[in-house]
Design a protein around this motif. Structure first.
Motif, PDB file in Angstrom:
ATOM      1  N   PRO A 149       0.780  -1.261  -0.044  1.00 34.84           N
ATOM      2  CA  PRO A 149       0.147  -0.127   0.029  1.00 34.84           C
ATOM      3  C   PRO A 149       0.810   1.326  -0.067  1.00 34.84           C
ATOM      4  O   PRO A 149       1.939   1.205   0.760  1.00 34.84           O
ATOM      5  CB  PRO A 149      -0.783  -0.158   1.541  1.00 34.84           C
ATOM      6  N   VAL A 150       0.450   2.197  -0.764  1.00 39.93           N
ATOM      7  CA  VAL A 150       1.356   3.596  -0.849  1.00 39.93           C
ATOM      8  C   VAL A 150       1.241   4.034   0.625  1.00 39.93           C
ATOM      9  O   VAL A 150       0.159   4.188   1.331  1.00 39.93           O
ATOM     10  CB  VAL A 150       0.320   4.516  -1.585  1.00 39.93           C
ATOM     11  N   PRO A 151       2.397   4.254   1.120  1.00 42.15           N
ATOM     12  CA  PRO A 151       2.560   4.857   2.715  1.00 42.15           C
ATOM     13  C   PRO A 151       2.368   6.267   2.682  1.00 42.15           C
ATOM     14  O   PRO A 151       2.638   6.958   2.074  1.00 42.15           O
ATOM     15  CB  PRO A 151       3.938   4.522   2.942  1.00 42.15           C
ATOM     16  N   LEU A 152       1.658   6.528   4.173  1.00 42.31           N
ATOM     17  CA  LEU A 152       1.595   7.936   4.279  1.00 42.31           C
ATOM     18  C   LEU A 152       2.717   8.293   5.307  1.00 42.31           C
ATOM     19  O   LEU A 152       3.153   7.428   6.075  1.00 42.31           O
ATOM     20  CB  LEU A 152       0.274   8.085   5.040  1.00 42.31           C
ATOM     21  N   HIS A 153       3.247   9.625   5.094  1.00 42.77           N
ATOM     22  CA  HIS A 153       4.077  10.208   6.083  1.00 42.77           C
ATOM     23  C   HIS A 153       3.474  10.173   7.501  1.00 42.77           C
ATOM     24  O   HIS A 153       2.326  10.257   7.791  1.00 42.77           O
ATOM     25  CB  HIS A 153       4.450  11.379   5.816  1.00 42.77           C
ATOM     26  N   ASP A 154       4.442   9.824   8.461  1.00 41.95           N
ATOM     27  CA  ASP A 154       3.981   9.893   9.959  1.00 41.95           C
ATOM     28  C   ASP A 154       3.087  10.693  10.645  1.00 41.95           C
ATOM     29  O   ASP A 154       2.137  10.609  11.028  1.00 41.95           O
ATOM     30  CB  ASP A 154       5.085   9.598  10.835  1.00 41.95           C
ATOM     31  N   GLY A 184       8.052  -2.457   4.611  1.00 42.55           N
ATOM     32  CA  GLY A 184       9.100  -2.439   3.690  1.00 42.55           C
ATOM     33  C   GLY A 184       9.582  -1.091   3.087  1.00 42.55           C
ATOM     34  O   GLY A 184      10.723  -0.720   2.759  1.00 42.55           O
ATOM     35  N   CYS A 185       8.597  -0.204   2.869  1.00 42.35           N
ATOM     36  CA  CYS A 185       8.835   1.286   2.477  1.00 42.35           C
ATOM     37  C   CYS A 185       8.091   2.416   3.145  1.00 42.35           C
ATOM     38  O   CYS A 185       7.085   2.183   4.000  1.00 42.35           O
ATOM     39  CB  CYS A 185       8.030   1.094   1.096  1.00 42.35           C
ATOM     40  N   PHE A 206       9.979   8.691  -1.192  1.00 49.49           N
ATOM     41  CA  PHE A 206       9.762   7.362  -0.507  1.00 49.49           C
ATOM     42  C   PHE A 206      11.198   6.641  -0.486  1.00 49.49           C
ATOM     43  O   PHE A 206      11.958   7.153  -1.238  1.00 49.49           O
ATOM     44  CB  PHE A 206       8.822   6.432  -1.512  1.00 49.49           C
ATOM     45  N   SER A 207      11.136   5.672   0.293  1.00 48.35           N
ATOM     46  CA  SER A 207      12.638   4.907   0.566  1.00 48.35           C
ATOM     47  C   SER A 207      12.401   3.544   0.959  1.00 48.35           C
ATOM     48  O   SER A 207      11.287   3.487   1.550  1.00 48.35           O
ATOM     49  CB  SER A 207      13.526   5.691   1.661  1.00 48.35           C
ATOM     50  N   VAL A 208      13.155   2.727   0.409  1.00 48.40           N
ATOM     51  CA  VAL A 208      12.925   1.310   0.787  1.00 48.40           C
ATOM     52  C   VAL A 208      13.686   0.999   2.249  1.00 48.40           C
ATOM     53  O   VAL A 208      14.848   1.457   2.025  1.00 48.40           O
ATOM     54  CB  VAL A 208      13.288   0.207  -0.163  1.00 48.40           C
ATOM     55  N   VAL A 209      13.005   0.672   3.286  1.00 49.27           N
ATOM     56  CA  VAL A 209      13.646   0.364   4.526  1.00 49.27           C
ATOM     57  C   VAL A 209      14.221  -0.543   4.668  1.00 49.27           C
ATOM     58  O   VAL A 209      14.896  -1.258   5.855  1.00 49.27           O
ATOM     59  CB  VAL A 209      12.892   1.184   5.571  1.00 49.27           C
ATOM     60  N   HIS A 260       4.571   6.581  -9.941  1.00 46.68           N
ATOM     61  CA  HIS A 260       5.769   6.791 -10.575  1.00 46.68           C
ATOM     62  C   HIS A 260       6.904   6.869  -9.669  1.00 46.68           C
ATOM     63  O   HIS A 260       8.013   5.941  -9.702  1.00 46.68           O
ATOM     64  CB  HIS A 260       5.977   7.762 -11.595  1.00 46.68           C
ATOM     65  N   GLU A 261       6.878   7.678  -8.768  1.00 48.20           N
ATOM     66  CA  GLU A 261       8.147   7.788  -7.742  1.00 48.20           C
ATOM     67  C   GLU A 261       8.318   6.725  -6.956  1.00 48.20           C
ATOM     68  O   GLU A 261       9.400   6.121  -6.539  1.00 48.20           O
ATOM     69  CB  GLU A 261       7.717   9.019  -6.929  1.00 48.20           C
ATOM     70  N   LEU A 262       7.101   6.007  -6.459  1.00 48.31           N
ATOM     71  CA  LEU A 262       7.254   4.698  -5.489  1.00 48.31           C
ATOM     72  C   LEU A 262       7.952   3.609  -6.251  1.00 48.31           C
ATOM     73  O   LEU A 262       8.676   2.746  -5.939  1.00 48.31           O
ATOM     74  CB  LEU A 262       5.837   4.468  -5.302  1.00 48.31           C
ATOM     75  N   ALA A 263       7.275   3.504  -7.786  1.00 51.13           N
ATOM     76  CA  ALA A 263       7.638   2.434  -8.505  1.00 51.13           C
ATOM     77  C   ALA A 263       9.340   2.438  -8.913  1.00 51.13           C
ATOM     78  O   ALA A 263       9.832   1.620  -8.882  1.00 51.13           O
ATOM     79  CB  ALA A 263       7.017   2.431  -9.699  1.00 51.13           C
TER      80      ALA A 263
END
Length: 233
Positions: free
Chosen positions: A125-130, A160-161, A186-189, A211-214
């Motif tokens: 799922p597209v993550p939200l900022h904290d 994961g992201c 975004f970053s993969v953690v 696009h940015e997440l992919a």
């Protein structure tokens, strides 16, 4: 079998009711046949980004934008158009925390994917900022994805992201400004251990977020990234 009995008991005690009109729901879903048939379908669209095409198509086609500049993701599955009842379901989930809408949207999306999409190894799922998560109290993409993952029996990754920048709201921004707004968002953690990943969100407008997440996921080692959304704007 246990889960089937739980569903049977739940449907008996709390029979499904159409969220849109209040009539009895059908097939264990909170939507009646009449309202279901009136949902705005995205039947003619670009297979890469899901953009609605004005002309009827009989074979997979690309829109002008994807022909001139291909996005980082490979295919988009968006069964509905973001208008009418679908827009109502998404907005009242996102802004009024109507969680039952997430279950219905997830079931409708899973129906479409079951018939048309190649099954990935992972749903993300597209993550939200904290800070946005604290403000809203939940992530609508996660709530929808829980149902989709259960229906399709695909693993769900919620950690994961990460969204590492609290980007401004995108609603009033042009496509170019949206892309700039999401740069390095975004970053993969942690290792995802998946070559084929499906990004899941509620609605796609320009595709800048996907696009940015992919792009980040492919940079981290994914070979294929699809986008699963309930609706295309």
């Amino acid at each position: 079998m246990v889960y089937n009995w739980i569903d049977i008991i739940q449907d008996y005690l709390l029979p499904p009711t159409c969220i849109l009109c209040g009539n009895p729901g059908q097939q264990a879903r909170d939507i009646c046949d009449s309202c279901y048939m009136q949902l705005p379908r995205n039947n003619h669209c670009c297979y890469r980004c899901g953009e609605i095409l004005e002309t009827l198509i009989t074979a997979p086609a690309l829109c002008g934008r994807c022909l001139s500049r291909q996005p980082a993701f490979d295919e988009t599955y968006a069964p509905f158009i973001h208008q009418g009842a679908i827009r109502h379901l998404i907005n009242t989930l996102k802004f009024s925390a109507n969680y039952k809408n997430a279950r219905l949207l997830g079931m409708l999306l899973a129906d479409h994917l079951r018939q048309s999409a190649e099954q990935p190894e992972l749903i993300l799922p597209v993550p939200l900022h904290d800070s946005r998560y604290r403000e809203r109290g939940f992530n609508q993409a996660i709530e929808i994805s829980r149902t989709v993952a259960k229906e399709l029996q695909v693993p769900l990754d919620l950690t994961g992201c990460k969204r590492c920048r609290d980007t401004p709201h995108q609603i009033q921004l042009s496509a170019k400004k949206r892309h700039k707004n999401l740069k390095n968002a975004f970053s993969v953690v942690k290792p995802l251990h998946a070559q084929h990943i499906a990004i899941l969100d509620d609605v796609m407008t320009t595709g800048s977020t996907a696009h940015e997440l992919a792009y980040v996921l492919k940079k981290a080692g994914a070979n294929r990234v699809d986008v699963w959304v309930c609706a295309r704007a």
